[in-house]
Write a protein that holds these residues in place. Sequence first.
Motif, PDB file in Angstrom:
ATOM      1  N   VAL A  74      24.015  51.746   6.213  1.00 54.33           N
ATOM      2  CA  VAL A  74      24.379  53.055   6.755  1.00 54.33           C
ATOM      3  C   VAL A  74      25.217  53.801   5.718  1.00 54.33           C
ATOM      4  CG1 VAL A  74      25.547  54.270   8.634  1.00 54.33           C
ATOM      5  CG2 VAL A  74      24.396  52.100   9.092  1.00 54.33           C
ATOM      6  N   PRO A  75      24.774  54.994   5.301  1.00 52.29           N
ATOM      7  CA  PRO A  75      25.570  55.761   4.345  1.00 52.29           C
ATOM      8  C   PRO A  75      26.967  56.053   4.897  1.00 52.29           C
ATOM      9  CG  PRO A  75      23.392  56.720   4.615  1.00 52.29           C
ATOM     10  CD  PRO A  75      23.540  55.669   5.673  1.00 52.29           C
ATOM     11  N   MET A  76      27.988  55.931   4.046  1.00 52.39           N
ATOM     12  CA  MET A  76      29.368  56.153   4.468  1.00 52.39           C
ATOM     13  C   MET A  76      29.559  57.515   5.130  1.00 52.39           C
ATOM     14  SD  MET A  76      31.717  53.883   4.083  1.00 52.39           S
ATOM     15  CE  MET A  76      32.636  52.898   2.977  1.00 52.39           C
ATOM     16  N   GLU A  77      28.903  58.533   4.594  1.00 50.76           N
ATOM     17  CA  GLU A  77      29.099  59.875   5.149  1.00 50.76           C
ATOM     18  C   GLU A  77      28.657  59.939   6.610  1.00 50.76           C
ATOM     19  OE1 GLU A  77      25.292  62.468   3.819  1.00 50.76           O
ATOM     20  OE2 GLU A  77      26.585  61.806   2.194  1.00 50.76           O
ATOM     21  N   LEU A  78      27.696  59.132   7.015  1.00 51.68           N
ATOM     22  CA  LEU A  78      27.280  59.124   8.420  1.00 51.68           C
ATOM     23  C   LEU A  78      28.303  58.439   9.321  1.00 51.68           C
ATOM     24  CD1 LEU A  78      23.442  58.379   8.284  1.00 51.68           C
ATOM     25  CD2 LEU A  78      24.597  60.558   8.693  1.00 51.68           C
ATOM     26  N   THR A  79      29.051  57.492   8.751  1.00 51.49           N
ATOM     27  CA  THR A  79      30.014  56.754   9.575  1.00 51.49           C
ATOM     28  C   THR A  79      31.199  57.608   9.995  1.00 51.49           C
ATOM     29  OG1 THR A  79      31.279  55.911   7.691  1.00 51.49           O
ATOM     30  CG2 THR A  79      29.401  54.587   8.443  1.00 51.49           C
ATOM     31  N   THR A  80      31.427  58.707   9.298  1.00 58.68           N
ATOM     32  CA  THR A  80      32.569  59.562   9.617  1.00 58.68           C
ATOM     33  C   THR A  80      32.144  60.922  10.150  1.00 58.68           C
ATOM     34  OG1 THR A  80      32.655  60.355   7.335  1.00 58.68           O
ATOM     35  CG2 THR A  80      34.038  58.455   7.888  1.00 58.68           C
ATOM     36  N   LYS A  81      30.856  61.091  10.406  1.00 63.75           N
ATOM     37  CA  LYS A  81      30.332  62.389  10.823  1.00 63.75           C
ATOM     38  C   LYS A  81      30.766  62.770  12.246  1.00 63.75           C
ATOM     39  CE  LYS A  81      26.418  64.949   9.472  1.00 63.75           C
ATOM     40  NZ  LYS A  81      25.212  64.889   8.737  1.00 63.75           N
ATOM     41  N   GLY A  82      30.853  61.815  13.114  1.00 66.58           N
ATOM     42  CA  GLY A  82      31.235  62.083  14.497  1.00 66.58           C
ATOM     43  C   GLY A  82      32.199  61.032  14.987  1.00 66.58           C
ATOM     44  N   ARG A  83      32.670  61.243  16.166  1.00 67.28           N
ATOM     45  CA  ARG A  83      33.620  60.300  16.738  1.00 67.28           C
ATOM     46  C   ARG A  83      33.148  59.905  18.126  1.00 67.28           C
ATOM     47  NH1 ARG A  83      39.811  61.063  16.027  1.00 67.28           N
ATOM     48  NH2 ARG A  83      40.188  58.855  15.880  1.00 67.28           N
ATOM     49  N   LYS A  84      33.001  58.623  18.355  1.00 71.98           N
ATOM     50  CA  LYS A  84      32.599  58.140  19.657  1.00 71.98           C
ATOM     51  C   LYS A  84      33.844  57.853  20.482  1.00 71.98           C
ATOM     52  CE  LYS A  84      29.890  54.745  22.082  1.00 71.98           C
ATOM     53  NZ  LYS A  84      29.000  53.608  22.028  1.00 71.98           N
ATOM     54  N   LYS A  85      33.842  58.346  21.683  1.00 73.62           N
ATOM     55  CA  LYS A  85      34.964  58.097  22.587  1.00 73.62           C
ATOM     56  C   LYS A  85      34.550  57.026  23.582  1.00 73.62           C
ATOM     57  CE  LYS A  85      36.690  62.795  22.209  1.00 73.62           C
ATOM     58  NZ  LYS A  85      37.000  64.019  22.918  1.00 73.62           N
ATOM     59  N   ILE A  86      35.433  56.090  23.776  1.00 74.48           N
ATOM     60  CA  ILE A  86      35.159  54.998  24.707  1.00 74.48           C
ATOM     61  C   ILE A  86      36.104  55.123  25.886  1.00 74.48           C
ATOM     62  CG2 ILE A  86      35.176  52.495  25.012  1.00 74.48           C
ATOM     63  CD1 ILE A  86      34.471  52.256  22.060  1.00 74.48           C
ATOM     64  N   ASN A  87      35.549  55.068  27.064  1.00 79.82           N
ATOM     65  CA  ASN A  87      36.340  55.152  28.283  1.00 79.82           C
ATOM     66  C   ASN A  87      37.080  53.829  28.471  1.00 79.82           C
ATOM     67  OD1 ASN A  87      37.374  55.367  30.847  1.00 79.82           O
ATOM     68  ND2 ASN A  87      35.413  55.751  31.854  1.00 79.82           N
ATOM     69  N   PRO A  88      38.414  53.841  28.480  1.00 77.89           N
ATOM     70  CA  PRO A  88      39.155  52.583  28.632  1.00 77.89           C
ATOM     71  C   PRO A  88      38.947  51.927  29.990  1.00 77.89           C
ATOM     72  CG  PRO A  88      40.646  54.457  28.580  1.00 77.89           C
ATOM     73  CD  PRO A  88      39.282  54.983  28.283  1.00 77.89           C
ATOM     74  N   ALA A  89      38.389  52.648  30.957  1.00 78.70           N
ATOM     75  CA  ALA A  89      38.088  52.060  32.259  1.00 78.70           C
ATOM     76  C   ALA A  89      36.604  51.708  32.368  1.00 78.70           C
ATOM     77  CB  ALA A  89      38.467  53.038  33.377  1.00 78.70           C
ATOM     78  N   GLY A  90      35.832  51.964  31.304  1.00 81.08           N
ATOM     79  CA  GLY A  90      34.394  51.731  31.340  1.00 81.08           C
ATOM     80  C   GLY A  90      34.013  50.289  31.057  1.00 81.08           C
ATOM     81  N   ASN A  91      32.746  50.009  31.230  1.00 80.46           N
ATOM     82  CA  ASN A  91      32.222  48.655  31.079  1.00 80.46           C
ATOM     83  C   ASN A  91      32.359  48.108  29.663  1.00 80.46           C
ATOM     84  OD1 ASN A  91      31.484  48.545  33.758  1.00 80.46           O
ATOM     85  ND2 ASN A  91      29.403  49.287  33.373  1.00 80.46           N
ATOM     86  N   LEU A  92      32.110  48.938  28.653  1.00 82.74           N
ATOM     87  CA  LEU A  92      32.180  48.450  27.277  1.00 82.74           C
ATOM     88  C   LEU A  92      33.577  47.938  26.940  1.00 82.74           C
ATOM     89  CD1 LEU A  92      30.995  47.985  24.457  1.00 82.74           C
ATOM     90  CD2 LEU A  92      31.609  50.354  23.928  1.00 82.74           C
ATOM     91  N   TRP A  93      34.597  48.751  27.209  1.00 80.97           N
ATOM     92  CA  TRP A  93      35.956  48.343  26.874  1.00 80.97           C
ATOM     93  C   TRP A  93      36.399  47.154  27.722  1.00 80.97           C
ATOM     94  CZ3 TRP A  93      38.487  48.293  22.794  1.00 80.97           C
ATOM     95  CH2 TRP A  93      39.847  48.002  22.783  1.00 80.97           C
ATOM     96  N   GLN A  94      36.004  47.123  28.977  1.00 83.00           N
ATOM     97  CA  GLN A  94      36.361  45.995  29.826  1.00 83.00           C
ATOM     98  C   GLN A  94      35.723  44.711  29.300  1.00 83.00           C
ATOM     99  OE1 GLN A  94      38.744  46.270  32.195  1.00 83.00           O
ATOM    100  NE2 GLN A  94      38.850  48.355  31.448  1.00 83.00           N
ATOM    101  N   ALA A  95      34.496  44.816  28.770  1.00 81.91           N
ATOM    102  CA  ALA A  95      33.837  43.650  28.185  1.00 81.91           C
ATOM    103  C   ALA A  95      34.574  43.181  26.936  1.00 81.91           C
ATOM    104  CB  ALA A  95      32.381  43.974  27.855  1.00 81.91           C
ATOM    105  N   VAL A  96      35.048  44.127  26.122  1.00 81.73           N
ATOM    106  CA  VAL A  96      35.816  43.774  24.923  1.00 81.73           C
ATOM    107  C   VAL A  96      37.088  43.028  25.335  1.00 81.73           C
ATOM    108  CG1 VAL A  96      37.202  44.699  23.017  1.00 81.73           C
ATOM    109  CG2 VAL A  96      34.924  45.626  23.474  1.00 81.73           C
ATOM    110  N   LEU A  97      37.799  43.558  26.318  1.00 82.78           N
ATOM    111  CA  LEU A  97      39.036  42.917  26.772  1.00 82.78           C
ATOM    112  C   LEU A  97      38.775  41.512  27.308  1.00 82.78           C
ATOM    113  CD1 LEU A  97      40.831  45.900  28.561  1.00 82.78           C
ATOM    114  CD2 LEU A  97      41.244  45.002  26.267  1.00 82.78           C
ATOM    115  N   THR A  98      37.720  41.375  28.078  1.00 82.83           N
ATOM    116  CA  THR A  98      37.388  40.074  28.659  1.00 82.83           C
ATOM    117  C   THR A  98      36.981  39.080  27.571  1.00 82.83           C
ATOM    118  OG1 THR A  98      36.687  41.112  30.713  1.00 82.83           O
ATOM    119  CG2 THR A  98      35.889  38.885  30.304  1.00 82.83           C
TER     120      THR A  98
END
Length: 170
Positions: free
Chosen positions: A116-140
């Motif tokens: 992945v070109p570096m310039e693409l990695t900083t093009k946007g910002r993904k927001k993660i809901n701290p109450a959502g499934n993804l973050w809860q899975a990370v915590l678990t």
Amino acid sequence: LEVRLAAKRHAVIVVAEGARFVDDAGPSETRKDASGNVMAKDVGVYLKNRIISRMKTQGIPISLKYIDPSYIIRSQPANSQDSAFCLELGINAVHAAMAGRTDMIISYWNQHFVHVPMELTTKGRKKINPAGNLWQAVLTTTGQVVAPIYKTHTKTATHQHPAKSPESRD
């Protein structure tokens, strides 16, 4: 580094965990772990000191921040899947470097390792809901405690259903 600082006025240096170096200050005491293996000196501290010293002798002002994330990131030891995945990332990074590729990162997408070109990695910002499934899975998965605030405050700023709100992507 000097060329990069002159051109961009900033730089980020990443050093692989476990990197070793030869101390050019001469012989010093060798530390060993419980198994008798020679323990490597902290290459991060060594590089920090050498960079600061070099910039000082060159008359280049520098503000250097040394961050050792190993104690910040890990909440439990890596398992065999983590180790195998990191091995594959490393192998792919070496192959990319040997092929002359620069300004890119190795990522895993659709069950394939990709460049992945570096310039693409900083093009946007993904927001993660701290109450959502993804973050809860990370915590678990990492064995972290779920903060009570995330359990009680799950409304989004627009009061939409969490799955429909752009701020609450998992």
